[in-house]
Design an enzyme around this catalytic site. Structure first.
Site, PDB file in Angstrom:
ATOM      1  N   HIS A 136       0.848  -1.106   0.142  1.00 52.78           N
ATOM      2  CA  HIS A 136       0.046  -0.095  -0.018  1.00 52.78           C
ATOM      3  C   HIS A 136       0.864   1.128  -0.157  1.00 52.78           C
ATOM      4  O   HIS A 136       0.523   2.055  -0.804  1.00 52.78           O
ATOM      5  CB  HIS A 136      -0.991  -0.028   1.199  1.00 52.78           C
ATOM      6  CG  HIS A 136      -1.541   1.321   1.357  1.00 52.78           C
ATOM      7  ND1 HIS A 136      -2.449   1.926   0.894  1.00 52.78           N
ATOM      8  CD2 HIS A 136      -1.382   2.297   2.342  1.00 52.78           C
ATOM      9  CE1 HIS A 136      -2.987   3.057   1.220  1.00 52.78           C
ATOM     10  NE2 HIS A 136      -2.080   3.219   2.340  1.00 52.78           N
TER      11      HIS A 136
ATOM     12  N   ASP B  68       6.784  21.521 -26.052  1.00 50.98           N
ATOM     13  CA  ASP B  68       6.694  20.296 -25.420  1.00 50.98           C
ATOM     14  C   ASP B  68       7.842  20.270 -24.554  1.00 50.98           C
ATOM     15  O   ASP B  68       8.652  21.216 -24.129  1.00 50.98           O
ATOM     16  CB  ASP B  68       7.157  19.070 -26.673  1.00 50.98           C
ATOM     17  CG  ASP B  68       6.445  17.790 -26.159  1.00 50.98           C
ATOM     18  OD1 ASP B  68       6.734  17.349 -25.274  1.00 50.98           O
ATOM     19  OD2 ASP B  68       5.715  17.359 -27.046  1.00 50.98           O
TER      20      ASP B  68
ATOM     21  N   TRP C  43       7.085   0.200   3.891  1.00 51.05           N
ATOM     22  CA  TRP C  43       7.561   1.052   2.746  1.00 51.05           C
ATOM     23  C   TRP C  43       8.842   1.356   3.022  1.00 51.05           C
ATOM     24  O   TRP C  43       9.890   1.275   1.924  1.00 51.05           O
ATOM     25  CB  TRP C  43       6.452   1.825   2.258  1.00 51.05           C
ATOM     26  CG  TRP C  43       6.779   3.178   2.799  1.00 51.05           C
ATOM     27  CD1 TRP C  43       6.217   3.452   3.907  1.00 51.05           C
ATOM     28  CD2 TRP C  43       7.303   4.245   2.198  1.00 51.05           C
ATOM     29  NE1 TRP C  43       6.531   4.963   4.238  1.00 51.05           N
ATOM     30  CE2 TRP C  43       7.405   5.378   3.395  1.00 51.05           C
ATOM     31  CE3 TRP C  43       8.336   4.266   1.260  1.00 51.05           C
ATOM     32  CZ2 TRP C  43       8.007   6.657   3.139  1.00 51.05           C
ATOM     33  CZ3 TRP C  43       8.713   5.693   1.074  1.00 51.05           C
ATOM     34  CH2 TRP C  43       8.648   6.656   2.055  1.00 51.05           C
TER      35      TRP C  43
ATOM     36  N   SER D 229      13.326   5.817 -13.606  1.00 55.58           N
ATOM     37  CA  SER D 229      12.063   6.421 -14.388  1.00 55.58           C
ATOM     38  C   SER D 229      11.996   8.018 -13.634  1.00 55.58           C
ATOM     39  O   SER D 229      11.799   9.103 -14.211  1.00 55.58           O
ATOM     40  CB  SER D 229      10.883   5.662 -14.243  1.00 55.58           C
ATOM     41  OG  SER D 229       9.615   6.409 -14.206  1.00 55.58           O
ATOM     42  N   SER D 230      12.030   8.067 -12.224  1.00 57.39           N
ATOM     43  CA  SER D 230      11.720   9.433 -11.730  1.00 57.39           C
ATOM     44  C   SER D 230      12.719  10.204 -11.816  1.00 57.39           C
ATOM     45  O   SER D 230      12.861  11.337 -12.100  1.00 57.39           O
ATOM     46  CB  SER D 230      11.912   8.974 -10.048  1.00 57.39           C
ATOM     47  OG  SER D 230      10.814   8.552  -9.786  1.00 57.39           O
TER      48      SER D 230
ATOM     49  N   HIS E  80      13.255  12.006   3.667  1.00 54.12           N
ATOM     50  CA  HIS E  80      12.652  13.338   4.075  1.00 54.12           C
ATOM     51  C   HIS E  80      12.503  14.069   2.912  1.00 54.12           C
ATOM     52  O   HIS E  80      11.387  14.317   2.673  1.00 54.12           O
ATOM     53  CB  HIS E  80      13.336  13.963   5.284  1.00 54.12           C
ATOM     54  CG  HIS E  80      12.241  14.771   5.738  1.00 54.12           C
ATOM     55  ND1 HIS E  80      11.289  14.174   6.583  1.00 54.12           N
ATOM     56  CD2 HIS E  80      11.816  15.908   5.634  1.00 54.12           C
ATOM     57  CE1 HIS E  80      10.504  15.163   7.058  1.00 54.12           C
ATOM     58  NE2 HIS E  80      10.800  16.403   6.291  1.00 54.12           N
TER      59      HIS E  80
ATOM     60  N   GLU F  72      12.191  13.163   0.004  1.00 55.82           N
ATOM     61  CA  GLU F  72      10.889  12.613  -0.738  1.00 55.82           C
ATOM     62  C   GLU F  72       9.513  13.143  -0.198  1.00 55.82           C
ATOM     63  O   GLU F  72       8.803  13.205  -1.212  1.00 55.82           O
ATOM     64  CB  GLU F  72      11.100  11.073  -0.576  1.00 55.82           C
ATOM     65  CG  GLU F  72       9.816  10.319  -0.922  1.00 55.82           C
ATOM     66  CD  GLU F  72       9.762  10.069  -2.685  1.00 55.82           C
ATOM     67  OE1 GLU F  72      10.618  10.467  -3.479  1.00 55.82           O
ATOM     68  OE2 GLU F  72       8.586   9.965  -3.026  1.00 55.82           O
TER      69      GLU F  72
ATOM     70  N   TYR G 291       8.939  15.816   0.528  1.00 55.64           N
ATOM     71  CA  TYR G 291       8.516  17.225   0.328  1.00 55.64           C
ATOM     72  C   TYR G 291       8.439  17.071  -1.514  1.00 55.64           C
ATOM     73  O   TYR G 291       7.722  17.975  -1.976  1.00 55.64           O
ATOM     74  CB  TYR G 291       9.837  18.268   0.506  1.00 55.64           C
ATOM     75  CG  TYR G 291       9.678  18.374   1.869  1.00 55.64           C
ATOM     76  CD1 TYR G 291       8.443  18.684   2.678  1.00 55.64           C
ATOM     77  CD2 TYR G 291      10.939  18.427   2.776  1.00 55.64           C
ATOM     78  CE1 TYR G 291       8.509  18.752   3.942  1.00 55.64           C
ATOM     79  CE2 TYR G 291      11.109  18.684   4.151  1.00 55.64           C
ATOM     80  CZ  TYR G 291       9.557  18.699   4.796  1.00 55.64           C
ATOM     81  OH  TYR G 291       9.595  19.144   6.017  1.00 55.64           O
TER      82      TYR G 291
ATOM     83  N   SER H  71      -1.626  27.403  -5.161  1.00 55.60           N
ATOM     84  CA  SER H  71      -1.046  28.878  -5.571  1.00 55.60           C
ATOM     85  C   SER H  71      -1.636  29.124  -6.829  1.00 55.60           C
ATOM     86  O   SER H  71      -1.627  30.616  -7.219  1.00 55.60           O
ATOM     87  CB  SER H  71       0.518  28.962  -5.367  1.00 55.60           C
ATOM     88  OG  SER H  71       0.936  28.554  -4.124  1.00 55.60           O
TER      89      SER H  71
ATOM     90  N   HIS I 250      14.898  13.144  12.345  1.00 54.92           N
ATOM     91  CA  HIS I 250      13.677  13.255  13.156  1.00 54.92           C
ATOM     92  C   HIS I 250      12.908  12.074  13.042  1.00 54.92           C
ATOM     93  O   HIS I 250      11.796  11.983  13.734  1.00 54.92           O
ATOM     94  CB  HIS I 250      12.840  14.530  12.933  1.00 54.92           C
ATOM     95  CG  HIS I 250      12.272  14.761  11.495  1.00 54.92           C
ATOM     96  ND1 HIS I 250      12.226  16.010  10.944  1.00 54.92           N
ATOM     97  CD2 HIS I 250      11.800  13.637  10.733  1.00 54.92           C
ATOM     98  CE1 HIS I 250      11.467  15.905   9.752  1.00 54.92           C
ATOM     99  NE2 HIS I 250      11.311  14.402   9.581  1.00 54.92           N
ATOM    100  N   HIS I 251      13.089  11.334  11.947  1.00 56.42           N
ATOM    101  CA  HIS I 251      12.441   9.939  11.893  1.00 56.42           C
ATOM    102  C   HIS I 251      12.906   8.808  12.725  1.00 56.42           C
ATOM    103  O   HIS I 251      12.393   7.761  12.909  1.00 56.42           O
ATOM    104  CB  HIS I 251      12.338   9.342  10.654  1.00 56.42           C
ATOM    105  CG  HIS I 251      11.615  10.252   9.440  1.00 56.42           C
ATOM    106  ND1 HIS I 251      10.398  10.244   9.206  1.00 56.42           N
ATOM    107  CD2 HIS I 251      12.065  11.448   8.727  1.00 56.42           C
ATOM    108  CE1 HIS I 251      10.204  11.147   8.255  1.00 56.42           C
ATOM    109  NE2 HIS I 251      11.315  11.722   8.006  1.00 56.42           N
TER     110      HIS I 251
ATOM    111  N   THR J 170       6.734  27.198   5.748  1.00 61.61           N
ATOM    112  CA  THR J 170       5.427  26.701   5.638  1.00 61.61           C
ATOM    113  C   THR J 170       4.461  27.746   5.974  1.00 61.61           C
ATOM    114  O   THR J 170       3.500  27.846   5.480  1.00 61.61           O
ATOM    115  CB  THR J 170       5.311  25.384   6.295  1.00 61.61           C
ATOM    116  OG1 THR J 170       6.659  24.471   5.871  1.00 61.61           O
ATOM    117  CG2 THR J 170       4.190  24.457   5.852  1.00 61.61           C
TER     118      THR J 170
ATOM    119  N   LYS K  63       3.828  30.373   3.540  1.00 59.49           N
ATOM    120  CA  LYS K  63       3.058  30.006   2.403  1.00 59.49           C
ATOM    121  C   LYS K  63       1.405  29.890   3.008  1.00 59.49           C
ATOM    122  O   LYS K  63       0.756  30.547   2.024  1.00 59.49           O
ATOM    123  CB  LYS K  63       3.306  28.388   2.216  1.00 59.49           C
ATOM    124  CG  LYS K  63       4.556  28.489   1.298  1.00 59.49           C
ATOM    125  CD  LYS K  63       5.078  27.109   0.770  1.00 59.49           C
ATOM    126  CE  LYS K  63       5.877  27.074  -0.141  1.00 59.49           C
ATOM    127  NZ  LYS K  63       5.402  27.694  -1.387  1.00 59.49           N
TER     128      LYS K  63
ATOM    129  N   ARG L 223       1.564   1.124  15.020  1.00 58.81           N
ATOM    130  CA  ARG L 223       1.134   1.147  13.740  1.00 58.81           C
ATOM    131  C   ARG L 223       1.532  -0.316  13.165  1.00 58.81           C
ATOM    132  O   ARG L 223       2.251  -0.918  13.797  1.00 58.81           O
ATOM    133  CB  ARG L 223       1.581   2.095  12.702  1.00 58.81           C
ATOM    134  CG  ARG L 223       3.044   2.235  12.977  1.00 58.81           C
ATOM    135  CD  ARG L 223       3.951   3.657  12.154  1.00 58.81           C
ATOM    136  NE  ARG L 223       3.712   3.536  10.795  1.00 58.81           N
ATOM    137  CZ  ARG L 223       4.667   4.042   9.844  1.00 58.81           C
ATOM    138  NH1 ARG L 223       5.608   4.936  10.535  1.00 58.81           N
ATOM    139  NH2 ARG L 223       4.571   4.143   8.752  1.00 58.81           N
TER     140      ARG L 223
END
Lengths: 530, 293
Positions: A81, A110, A146, A174-175, A258, A260, A262, A273, A307-308, A333, A336, A455
């Site tokens: 998932h 293009d 994951w 790909s990314s 991390h 990632e 963002y 925006s 921080h994880h 943030t 924003k 979890r």
């Protein structure tokens, strides 16, 4: 969609101006709109697939005890998932939006590298076919979350882990190619007069996102490679007996992970925006500060990974450093969120569906941001770590954040893509069903999390039963609500009221200067930007 | 920016090669995964067949795709803007390669400065050492792991030093070839390019010899603990990049012999040259951090 070349009064252009037809159109295409559409449909299919896996999880958690699936299968569901939603749904959706919108927004014909663009897309179905095929192998598919922490992914994982590793490798290829394409398009294909500080914020946020992708996807490749060699070739990067360290895995993973997260939210900022000024009929408040805030968030994202990992036993000085850096992110943030609110201030606001989703984004993403701030604080994180509070937090930023912004974008630009207006009544049903169910689904998770429900566990203590039932009901309601979205999109593609070039009164930008649907090649010669 | 320099955009025609490349990568990933699993379980299977089918398709794709690109480029279809896109794309690709190596250098530094030291009781980890492996002493190179695997360290004198000199020299010869191309001096171009290729091949041969020496004489193997792990993954991935770089240089050599490239239109050559300088810089970092320090 067919070409509307007649509306373009530019030079005579040869061959590939009209869309080719048949299956080869999609297989061989170099057109950013075709590729964008394929990305978006692929991501929607993955969204439904990953969502059904979430529903397996929620069905099992409807009651305490083990009833529907065995724990190993449950672990595979939580893992796949997550992988599908991150790499298969959210990221390709943003890449699809970038493909469709970035060339139009900057006045380019293009993407800069159209063939590589097609290659980037077509790798994805193969990568996910491999990942999903591994579920059917003996011993099952990936079941380590994951985040594939070692030693779960090395010592204790099933045989099929090698397939997971190589599938992540080609997703990464790909990314990276997709990101190189976006960044080069933005740097090199802007129409004359489209200076950096005139670019729409969606282009700016994708510019920075592409940089993050190129910087961290290779680190993910390194991490999976080390998992592969640890599991299959006798290395001990993550094994203390050989001088390595399982915690080192977490450092490398989150150095990717991390930025990632963002990557999965900055393009949302760009979408919101665009939409909030359009429906407030006012220019965006503080454009330049939005750009700088995005860059600041991206820069800080490289300094907060640990921080994880507060509970892994790192030195206090390191924990404090990562805590303060993390809390610092709330400043840009906050800029924003302030700017979005200030944009609406005294605007003449109307509430079409894109605006509703954008508003929900601002409020619900901010809730996710606040719970993130709580998690950032080292001492209290010891209580929250690996509980449902974390699950609630990142689903608020990813579902009611990223996914809501993608929905907003879809409604906002559907008239431009299809040439038809979508059905506003049905879309409003989709919005309200989603809004209510997403909160029923995720808000109560905060409470069970604070109370200590971990979890990724298929069973739980009896006192959590009521809240888990509410959450599961919310989950099924949210899942079913997305079928309304499917219906709206299919209806809109097939027909509906003709959309004018600019269906939204307050919208600005080059994409609204071309007819709806946008011609197959939007600009053959660069438009003039003043 | 380049956007102002011309008035009509160039969009390449549709092409079958991207989807062929995607099939190839899919087969490679699927085949490689099964190959690894089969070799671990010591069973025969079709993994390798799929892997090599994928690789063969990839080679066909590369030939076909580059053939089309070269033909289009030679017939003057490409604009300056496209050329700039290629250059920028290559630069970002090299940046992504830098980050790939950064992951392994990060692992090296972490293992050396933190993991091994803490296992030896540094910082506030006295009890880690006491409880887990009380006889373990932190050292680098890690010639005896906590688990008891022993090995010998690879010195920097001899082969690694020669290889460093060879690669640094090859960076200069590659540059001289590039200068020759820009000046329109084809002989200079061919000679220096040929020398660069020879140096690349010598480097790879010596690197192979060094691995044999490490395995047979030093007992330094891929599974010799985190010192051997970082040694082989860093030098191994670097060696793969040198192999690729050498192949690219060989392709450039054949294209030069066919008369391709002009002083102002030689993106492929420039990209290859950048790539070669990049693998050289990575090697210098390797030599310093893996061998000397």
């Amino acid at each position: 969609m067919s070409s509307a070349a007649g509306t373009m009064d530019h030079h005579d252009h040869d061959h590939h101006h009209h869309a080719p037809s048949g299956i080869t159109r999609w297989l061989f295409t170099t057109n950013h709109k075709d590729i964008g559409s394929m990305y978006l449909w692929f991501s929607f299919i993955m969204f439904l697939l990953g969502g059904s896996m979430a529903l397996v999880i929620r069905a099992e958690l409807f009651q305490p005890g083990l009833q529907l699936v065995d724990p190993h299968f449950f672990n595979q569901m939580t893992t796949v998932h997550g992988l599908i939603m991150v790499f298969g749904a959210v990221m390709p959706a943003f890449t699809g939006l970038a493909n469709w919108m970035v060339p139009m927004m900057i006045g380019a014909p293009d993407m800069a590298l159209p063939r590589m663009n097609n290659w980037s897309f077509w790798i994805l179905p193969f990568a996910f076919a491999i990942l999903l095929a591994s579920l059917f192998m003996e011993g099952g598919g990936p079941a380590f979350g994951w985040t594939f922490y070692a030693p779960l992914s090395t010592t204790y994982s099933s045989d099929s882990t090698a397939l997971f590793v190589f599938s992540v490798h080609i997703m990464g290829i790909s990314s990276i190619m997709g990101a190189i394409n976006v960044i080069v398009t933005i740097m090199n294909m802007r129409a004359p007069g489209m200076t950096y500080m005139k670019m729409p914020l969606f282009v700016w946020t994708w510019f920075i996102t592409a940089f993050l992708l190129i910087a961290v996807m290779p680190v993910l490749a390194g991490a999976v490679t080390m998992v592969l060699t640890d599991k299959y070739f006798g290395t001990s990067f993550f094994d203390a007996a050989g001088g390595g360290d399982p915690v080192m895995f977490q450092h490398i993973f989150w150095f990717f992970g991390h930025p990632e997260v963002y990557i999965m939210i900055l393009p949302s900022f760009g979408i919101v925006s665009a939409i909030i000024p359009a429906f407030s009929r006012k220019p965006l408040f503080g454009y330049a500060s939005m750009v700088y805030a995005t860059a600041a968030i991206a820069g800080l994202s490289f300094l907060v990974w640990a921080h994880h990992m507060f509970t892994t036993g790192m030195p206090v000085a390191a924990a404090l450093f990562f805590m303060y850096c993390t809390m610092l992110i709330s400043v840009p943030t906050g800029v924003k969120v302030f700017n979005w609110v200030a944009t609406m201030w005294r605007g003449s606001i109307s509430f079409e569906t894109p605006m509703l989703f954008a508003l929900a984004f601002v409020i619900l993403f901010t809730i996710g941001g606040f719970s993130g701030l709580m998690l950032a604080i080292t001492p209290v994180d010891f209580q929250y770590h690996d509980t449902y509070f974390v699950v609630a937090h990142f689903h608020y930023v990813l579902v009611s954040g990223a996914i809501f912004s993608i929905m907003a974008a879809a409604y906002y630009w559907l008239p431009k893509w299809t040439g038809h207006m979508y059905n506003e009544t049905l879309a409003k049903w989709h919005f309200w069903c989603s809004l209510i169910s997403v909160n029923v689904l995720f808000f109560p998770m905060h409470f069970v999390g604070l109370a200590g429900m971990p979890r990724r566990i298929p069973d739980y203590a009896l006192q959590f039963a009521d809240i888990n039932q509410i959450v599961s009901i919310g989950a099924f309601a949210f899942g079913l609500s997305q079928l309304i979205f499917l219906a709206v999109v299919v209806k809109c593609v097939r027909g509906g009221e003709k959309a004018p070039a600019k269906p939204w009164e307050g919208a600005t930008g080059l994409e609204w200067t071309v007819p709806s649907p946008a011609p197959y090649h939007t600009f053959d010669t660069p438009p003039e930007v003043k | 920016m380049a956007a102002q320099q011309h008035e009509k955009y160039y969009v390449p025609a549709s092409s079958p090669w991207p989807i062929v490349g995607a099939v190839a990568l899919g087969l490679i990933a699927f085949g490689a995964g099964h190959t690894v699993i089969e070799s671990k379980n010591q069973v025969d299977g079709w993994g390798t067949t799929v892997l090599f089918t994928g690789l063969a398709i990839l080679v066909v794709m590369l030939f076909g795709w580059f053939r089309d690109q070269i033909n289009e480029s030679m017939s003057g279809l490409y604009s300056n803007q496209l050329s700039a896109s290629y250059r920028q794309g290559m630069s970002w690709f090299i940046f992504s390669e830098v980050m790939f190596f950064a992951a392994f250098f990060g692992a090296l530094f972490y293992a050396r400065v933190i993991a091994v030291e803490w296992l030896g009781g540094a910082s506030n980890n006295a009890m880690t050492n006491e409880v887990l492996w009380p006889h373990f002493e932190a050292m680098w190179p890690l010639t005896e792991t906590p688990g008891g695997t022993t090995t010998q360290a690879m010195g920097w004198m001899g082969l690694p030093l020669y290889n460093t000199i060879i690669l640094i020299v090859s960076s200069f010869t590659c540059h001289f070839a590039h200068v020759g191309l820009e000046k329109g001096n084809r002989t200079q171009l061919k000679v220096w390019l040929g020398i660069t290729i020879v140096l690349g091949c010598i480097f790879l041969y010596l690197q192979g010899a060094e691995y044999v020496h490490a395995y047979q004489d030093l007992g330094l193997k891929l599974d010799s603990g985190v010192y051997g792990n970082t040694f082989y993954l860093l030098t191994g991935f670097h060696g793969m990049h040198v192999t690729l770089g050498t192949l690219m240089l060989i392709v450039m050599f054949f294209r030069v012999m066919k008369g391709h490239f002009t002083h102002d239109n030689h993106f492929a050559f420039q990209a290859t040259s950048w790539y070669w300088h990049f693998v050289d810089v990575v090697w210098v970092c390797l030599f310093i951090f893996v061998y000397i320090l």
